[in-house]
Scaffold this active site. Structure first.
Site, mmCIF file in Angstrom:
data_model
loop_
_atom_site.group_PDB
_atom_site.id
_atom_site.type_symbol
_atom_site.label_atom_id
_atom_site.label_comp_id
_atom_site.label_asym_id
_atom_site.label_seq_id
_atom_site.Cartn_x
_atom_site.Cartn_y
_atom_site.Cartn_z
ATOM 1 N N LYS A 279 57.659 57.435 29.060
ATOM 2 C CA LYS A 279 56.436 57.995 28.503
ATOM 3 C C LYS A 279 55.536 58.456 29.639
ATOM 4 C CE LYS A 279 54.456 56.255 24.268
ATOM 5 N NZ LYS A 279 53.665 55.173 23.705
HETATM 6 C C1 E4P Z 1 52.333 55.896 20.592
HETATM 7 O O1 E4P Z 1 53.354 55.978 21.238
HETATM 8 C C2 E4P Z 1 51.247 54.962 20.890
HETATM 9 O O2 E4P Z 1 51.782 53.763 21.364
HETATM 10 C C3 E4P Z 1 50.418 54.598 19.702
HETATM 11 O O3 E4P Z 1 50.808 55.299 18.541
HETATM 12 C C4 E4P Z 1 48.954 54.564 19.948
HETATM 13 O O4 E4P Z 1 48.278 54.225 18.764
HETATM 14 P P1 E4P Z 1 46.779 53.697 18.722
HETATM 15 O O5 E4P Z 1 45.881 54.863 18.643
HETATM 16 O O6 E4P Z 1 46.721 52.884 17.453
HETATM 17 O O7 E4P Z 1 46.573 52.873 19.957
#
Ligand code: E4P
Length: 216
Positions: free
Chosen positions: A84
């Protein structure tokens, strides 16, 4: 639309895996720290051993070189690792380099169509669009997902769109209708997706009626 689990909670991942419908997991530094895991590598390896599909692990770094270095290291932890990388200028450069090196990238923290498009052009395997956080800021996150899917289809870009930052089951419905390839959902939302009060009432009533029949 495929479903990924958005968590670093191993117990939740094991439970969800048993349902047979989870095809990947996304984690981020906040999710890992919520679980109080001191050993990041061990935590990610454990997740990779439970789910065979793509497991996203985040790279943090301000310089392209340090991102590449971390990504190359993390990608050796398991064959199903996806790196990521945040949708920044350095992240874009790192994504281009890693993609050429056949390392799968999830271009994350996307909040605009332009960011998603650039991630796709850099060769990212996935772009993660943070619907909930954009909604929180007063925008229509899911309309943006729909637009991205339309643009990727129009230009036949192979990058898959992940609807991320999912907050409730209605987001999953909207993501599916928008054509997202994947929705990555918290465990609590996954449970809400399957539960329906009318199904529970129906099961209870069938059981009671069946007992009456079998006691006649
Ligand atoms: C995606 O890969 C992220 O880990 C995640 O969806 C972030 O979500 P949040 O806005 O609830 O932290």
């Amino acid at each position: 639309m495929r479903i990924f689990l958005d968590t670093a909670n191993v117990e939740h991942i094991r439970k969800a895996a048993k349902l047979g419908i989870i095809s990947g997991v996304t984690t981020n530094p906040s999710l890992v720290s919520q679980e109080g895991k001191a050993d990041y590598q061990a935590a990610i390896k454990e997740v990779c051993s439970i789910i065979q599909g793509p497991i996203s692990a985040e790279v943090l770094g301000e310089e392209v070189e340090s991102m590449i270095e971390q990504a190359q290291d993390i990608s050796t932890w398991a064959p199903n690792i996806v790196i990521k990388i945040p949708a920044t200028i350095t992240g874009l450069e790192a994504t281009s380099i890693l993609a050429k090196d056949n390392i799968k990238v999830n271009f994350t923290l996307c909040f605009s169509l332009n960011q998603a498009l650039l991630g796709a052009l850099a060769g990212a395997t996935y772009v993660s669009f943070f619907v909930g956080r954009l909604d929180d800021a007063g925008h229509d996150g899911m309309q943006a997902v729909k637009d991205i899917v339309e643009v990727f289809n129009h230009y036949q870009l192979p990058t898959q769109v992940i609807a991320a930052s999912i907050r409730h089951p209605q987001h999953c419905v909207a993501a599916a209708k928008a054509g997202a390839h994947i929705a990555t959902v918290p465990y609590s939302v996954l449970m809400q997706m399957i539960r329906h009060p009318l199904t529970e009432i129906g099961v209870t009533r069938f059981l009671a009626d069946w007992q009456r029949v079998s006691h006649q």
